[in-house]
Scaffold this active site. Structure first.
Site, short mmCIF file in Angstrom:
data_model
loop_
_atom_site.label_atom_id
_atom_site.label_comp_id
_atom_site.label_asym_id
_atom_site.label_seq_id
_atom_site.Cartn_x
_atom_site.Cartn_y
_atom_site.Cartn_z
N HIS A 1 101.64 -30.13 26.02
CA HIS A 1 100.17 -30.64 26.16
C HIS A 1 99.19 -29.40 27.01
O HIS A 1 98.31 -29.21 26.95
CB HIS A 1 100.63 -31.65 27.05
CG HIS A 1 100.37 -32.45 27.22
ND1 HIS A 1 101.64 -33.70 28.09
CD2 HIS A 1 100.89 -33.48 26.00
CE1 HIS A 1 102.34 -34.24 27.09
NE2 HIS A 1 101.43 -34.85 25.83
N ARG B 1 101.36 -33.00 16.35
CA ARG B 1 102.80 -32.09 15.61
C ARG B 1 103.22 -31.76 14.56
O ARG B 1 104.14 -31.28 13.85
CB ARG B 1 103.87 -31.97 16.65
CG ARG B 1 103.39 -31.72 18.27
CD ARG B 1 104.54 -33.18 19.35
NE ARG B 1 103.91 -34.02 19.46
CZ ARG B 1 104.44 -35.21 19.84
NH1 ARG B 1 105.60 -34.88 20.69
NH2 ARG B 1 103.90 -36.24 19.82
P1 ADP Z 1 100.65 -41.08 23.95
O1 ADP Z 1 101.29 -41.20 25.21
O2 ADP Z 1 99.18 -40.96 23.60
O3 ADP Z 1 101.32 -40.26 23.12
P2 ADP Z 1 101.37 -37.67 24.98
O4 ADP Z 1 101.30 -37.31 26.68
O5 ADP Z 1 102.75 -38.57 25.20
O6 ADP Z 1 100.80 -39.36 24.93
O7 ADP Z 1 100.79 -36.50 24.73
C1 ADP Z 1 98.95 -36.31 24.05
C2 ADP Z 1 98.82 -36.16 23.57
O8 ADP Z 1 99.30 -35.25 23.31
C3 ADP Z 1 98.82 -36.55 22.08
O9 ADP Z 1 97.65 -36.16 21.03
C4 ADP Z 1 99.94 -36.11 21.60
O10 ADP Z 1 99.99 -36.03 19.94
C5 ADP Z 1 99.78 -34.16 22.46
N1 ADP Z 1 101.39 -33.65 22.32
C6 ADP Z 1 102.04 -34.06 22.67
N2 ADP Z 1 103.38 -33.46 23.02
C7 ADP Z 1 102.33 -31.93 22.06
C8 ADP Z 1 103.22 -30.71 22.02
N3 ADP Z 1 104.10 -30.61 22.02
N4 ADP Z 1 102.35 -30.06 21.04
C9 ADP Z 1 101.11 -30.34 21.08
N5 ADP Z 1 100.67 -31.69 20.89
C10 ADP Z 1 101.46 -32.52 21.89
#
Ligand code: ADP
Length: 150
Positions: free
Chosen positions: A17, A90
């Site tokens: 993130h 991802r």
């Molecule tokens: P949600 O519950 O909306 O999926 P997350 O907190 O899991 O929320 O993720 C928020 C955003 O961050 C999403 O767009 C997700 O694809 C992205 N994300 C999560 N992990 C990664 C990562 N390792 N690399 C890039 N983007 C990520």
């Protein structure tokens, strides 16, 4: 002022993130890391903890702020005058999941979703895997910013 919203559960925020948020920053004047809150959903970390982690990580950059919201993400965007959502991709599974949401969000508002492809070295990291490790007493520190304490 160009404001982007980076929405998510951030339960907890990972280095994946953080990378997306930092890469989005040059395109905007301000990035709001927005913790979506659903009273029905169970979280590992409280909203207060999740916000504290994010505040701590970005404390030295006042262009990145953390807020939380309930309800539709596009309504939150409207409330803070933002027309852009940032999401990370991802995998093709992420893309298939995100595509209809981005289309719908654009249909019901003028909010555009901008996608960042994750770095290959972070593409296996997810909050759900981190939670699984933490719940089972493993060491998830390599996936987490130092500010995330558990
Ligand atoms: P949600 O519950 O909306 O999926 P997350 O907190 O899991 O929320 O993720 C928020 C955003 O961050 C999403 O767009 C997700 O694809 C992205 N994300 C999560 N992990 C990664 C990562 N390792 N690399 C890039 N983007 C990520």
């Amino acid at each position: 002022m160009k404001i982007a919203v980076c929405p998510g559960s951030f339960d907890p925020i990972t280095i994946g993130h953080v990378d997306i948020i930092k890469r989005a920053l040059p395109l905007f004047d301000k990035v709001v890391v927005a913790i979506g809150y659903n009273t029905e959903k169970k979280y590992l970390f409280t909203l207060k903890q999740r916000k504290q982690f994010i505040d701590e990580i970005f404390k030295d950059d006042d262009r990145i702020v953390c807020d939380s919201y309930e309800g539709l993400t596009v309504n939150f965007c409207k409330s803070i005058n933002s027309k852009y959502l940032i999401r990370g991709l991802r995998s093709s599974a992420d893309f298939e999941y995100e595509k209809p949401i981005a289309m719908l969000n654009h249909s019901i508002s003028d909010v555009e979703t901008i996608f960042f492809i994750s770095r290959p070295e972070y593409s296996h990291i997810s909050s759900s895997i981190v939670r699984e490790i933490i719940v089972n007493k493993g060491d998830a520190s390599q996936f987490l910013p130092a500010a995330v304490k558990y």
